[in-house]
Design a protein around this motif. Sequence first.
Motif, PDB file in Angstrom:
ATOM      1  N   PHE A  69       1.086  -4.860 -11.235  1.00 11.83           N
ATOM      2  CA  PHE A  69       0.556  -3.509 -11.081  1.00 11.83           C
ATOM      3  C   PHE A  69       0.247  -2.951 -12.463  1.00 11.83           C
ATOM      4  N   SER A  70      -0.942  -2.352 -12.602  1.00  9.91           N
ATOM      5  CA  SER A  70      -1.331  -1.881 -13.931  1.00  9.91           C
ATOM      6  C   SER A  70      -2.279  -0.701 -13.848  1.00  9.91           C
ATOM      7  N   ASP A  71      -2.105   0.235 -14.785  1.00  8.62           N
ATOM      8  CA  ASP A  71      -3.040   1.337 -14.969  1.00  8.62           C
ATOM      9  C   ASP A  71      -4.283   0.782 -15.657  1.00  8.62           C
ATOM     10  N   HIS A  72      -5.426   0.898 -15.002  1.00  9.34           N
ATOM     11  CA  HIS A  72      -6.675   0.400 -15.590  1.00  9.34           C
ATOM     12  C   HIS A  72      -7.826   1.272 -15.115  1.00  9.34           C
ATOM     13  N   ILE A  91      -2.047 -11.746  -8.360  1.00  6.29           N
ATOM     14  CA  ILE A  91      -2.870 -10.607  -7.959  1.00  6.29           C
ATOM     15  C   ILE A  91      -2.680  -9.474  -8.956  1.00  6.29           C
ATOM     16  N   TYR A  92      -3.793  -8.991  -9.505  1.00  4.10           N
ATOM     17  CA  TYR A  92      -3.768  -7.799 -10.343  1.00  4.10           C
ATOM     18  C   TYR A  92      -4.176  -6.613  -9.467  1.00  4.10           C
ATOM     19  N   ALA A  93      -3.295  -5.628  -9.356  1.00  6.02           N
ATOM     20  CA  ALA A  93      -3.574  -4.424  -8.585  1.00  6.02           C
ATOM     21  C   ALA A  93      -3.654  -3.258  -9.561  1.00  6.02           C
ATOM     22  N   THR A  94      -4.835  -2.687  -9.724  1.00 10.60           N
ATOM     23  CA  THR A  94      -5.023  -1.649 -10.739  1.00 10.60           C
ATOM     24  C   THR A  94      -5.560  -0.358 -10.135  1.00 10.60           C
ATOM     25  N   ASP A  95      -5.209   0.741 -10.798  1.00  5.67           N
ATOM     26  CA  ASP A  95      -5.703   2.053 -10.413  1.00  5.67           C
ATOM     27  C   ASP A  95      -5.498   2.981 -11.608  1.00  5.67           C
ATOM     28  N   ILE A  96      -6.193   4.115 -11.617  1.00  5.39           N
ATOM     29  CA  ILE A  96      -6.003   5.065 -12.708  1.00  5.39           C
ATOM     30  C   ILE A  96      -4.948   6.113 -12.379  1.00  5.39           C
ATOM     31  N   ASN A  97      -4.505   6.151 -11.122  1.00  2.09           N
ATOM     32  CA  ASN A  97      -3.560   7.171 -10.688  1.00  2.09           C
ATOM     33  C   ASN A  97      -2.143   6.603 -10.670  1.00  2.09           C
ATOM     34  N   PRO A  98      -1.266   7.047 -11.584  1.00  2.00           N
ATOM     35  CA  PRO A  98       0.111   6.504 -11.625  1.00  2.00           C
ATOM     36  C   PRO A  98       0.874   6.698 -10.320  1.00  2.00           C
ATOM     37  N   ALA A  99       0.658   7.836  -9.656  1.00  2.00           N
ATOM     38  CA  ALA A  99       1.364   8.081  -8.396  1.00  2.00           C
ATOM     39  C   ALA A  99       0.926   7.097  -7.323  1.00  2.00           C
ATOM     40  N   LEU A 136      -0.174   4.038  -7.860  1.00  2.00           N
ATOM     41  CA  LEU A 136       0.413   2.744  -8.214  1.00  2.00           C
ATOM     42  C   LEU A 136       1.874   2.664  -7.799  1.00  2.00           C
ATOM     43  N   GLU A 137       2.611   3.767  -7.968  1.00  2.00           N
ATOM     44  CA  GLU A 137       4.013   3.791  -7.541  1.00  2.00           C
ATOM     45  C   GLU A 137       4.116   3.602  -6.032  1.00  2.00           C
ATOM     46  N   ALA A 138       3.231   4.257  -5.303  1.00  2.00           N
ATOM     47  CA  ALA A 138       3.232   4.113  -3.843  1.00  2.00           C
ATOM     48  C   ALA A 138       2.888   2.681  -3.437  1.00  2.00           C
ATOM     49  N   ALA A 139       1.923   2.083  -4.131  1.00  2.00           N
ATOM     50  CA  ALA A 139       1.553   0.696  -3.838  1.00  2.00           C
ATOM     51  C   ALA A 139       2.724  -0.243  -4.105  1.00  2.00           C
ATOM     52  N   GLN A 140       3.416  -0.005  -5.175  1.00  2.00           N
ATOM     53  CA  GLN A 140       4.537  -0.870  -5.527  1.00  2.00           C
ATOM     54  C   GLN A 140       5.686  -0.728  -4.528  1.00  2.00           C
ATOM     55  N   ALA A 141       5.838   0.452  -3.956  1.00  2.00           N
ATOM     56  CA  ALA A 141       6.901   0.671  -2.967  1.00  2.00           C
ATOM     57  C   ALA A 141       6.555   0.004  -1.635  1.00  2.00           C
ATOM     58  N   GLY A 142       5.285   0.034  -1.237  1.00  2.00           N
ATOM     59  CA  GLY A 142       4.878  -0.605   0.016  1.00  2.00           C
ATOM     60  C   GLY A 142       5.464   0.052   1.247  1.00  2.00           C
ATOM     61  N   VAL A 143       5.521   1.385   1.259  1.00  2.00           N
ATOM     62  CA  VAL A 143       6.099   2.143   2.369  1.00  2.00           C
ATOM     63  C   VAL A 143       5.001   2.989   3.009  1.00  2.00           C
ATOM     64  N   TYR A 144       4.867   2.872   4.357  1.00  2.00           N
ATOM     65  CA  TYR A 144       3.821   3.598   5.061  1.00  2.00           C
ATOM     66  C   TYR A 144       4.389   4.237   6.326  1.00  2.00           C
ATOM     67  N   ALA A 145       3.782   5.342   6.734  1.00  2.00           N
ATOM     68  CA  ALA A 145       4.221   6.037   7.942  1.00  2.00           C
ATOM     69  C   ALA A 145       4.001   5.158   9.171  1.00  2.00           C
ATOM     70  N   LEU A 146       4.942   5.220  10.098  1.00  2.00           N
ATOM     71  CA  LEU A 146       4.866   4.372  11.290  1.00  2.00           C
ATOM     72  C   LEU A 146       3.618   4.655  12.128  1.00  2.00           C
TER      73      LEU A 146
END
Length: 279
Positions: free
Chosen positions: A199-202, A137-145, A147-157
């Motif tokens: 995860f990639s900036d694209h 799976i390639y997960a891309t976005d232009i926003n570095p922040a 992408l960091e959140a996506a890589q962490a996989g942490v969400y409010a309960l």
Amino acid sequence: MSEAVRSESVEDIEIQLLLEALYRRYHYDFRHYARASIKRRLRQALEQLGFKNFSAMQQALLHGDTLVTRLLDYLTVQVSEMFRDPGYFRAVREKVLPHLRTYPSLKLWIAGCSQGEELYSFAIMLHEEGLLDRTLIYATDINPAALEAAQAGVYALDRLAAFTRNHQLAGGKSSLSDYYTTAYGRAVFDKALRAQVVFSDHSLVTDAVFAECQFVSCRNVMIYFDRQLQDRAVGLFRDSLSRRGFLGLGSKETLRFSAHADAFSEFVREEKIYQRRDG
């Protein structure tokens, strides 16, 4: 000329120059995003970041390196949820995956992955269908922040109830709670779900195709583009898809008026899932 017309004209010029500065200084290109949407978001940034006008914001952008990160949070939309529009994911599960199952290995591109909600939705669905281990799976976005959140996989309960409801409506075959642990008011999704993720900036505005995929999911991104940029993005998707590969769009998006419409056929019309034609 009235003062209201004069002020609006000056604001439009300032916004155009600000977007040009953002592109030439940092290579983030929002010049072909839908102007009404960009103007609304920039006005919000202007008010909340405390600038007198867009010219002052442009000065800060050109002569410092801290504003760009904060500005991206306003210019990129980070609103989503897991299994958003459950009918889309159910259609992928029931109608698209039977075709993809015939491949020995799969590549899936999630363009504009934001903070990862759609990424984890696909990873969970692929796991339930026994396909995750052979899918890249390639997960891309232009926003570095983001992408960091996506890589962490942490969400409010407090978001988990909606995530769980969507998962079941999307045809989930397990309990969503099987895929996360909770601590300190947050849910942390299993790192095994992202073991096959790159995860990639694209940028769909400036970057080129980087891989051949069997499925591209780009939902609720192109609604913020003007027609020229929409055509560029769809051209990228066409060129990245393998023969008979699939493209999924958001509920308010369509290929009907695209310059590349002839390259696709409707596969699940009501859920905006298309298939690339042969040739």
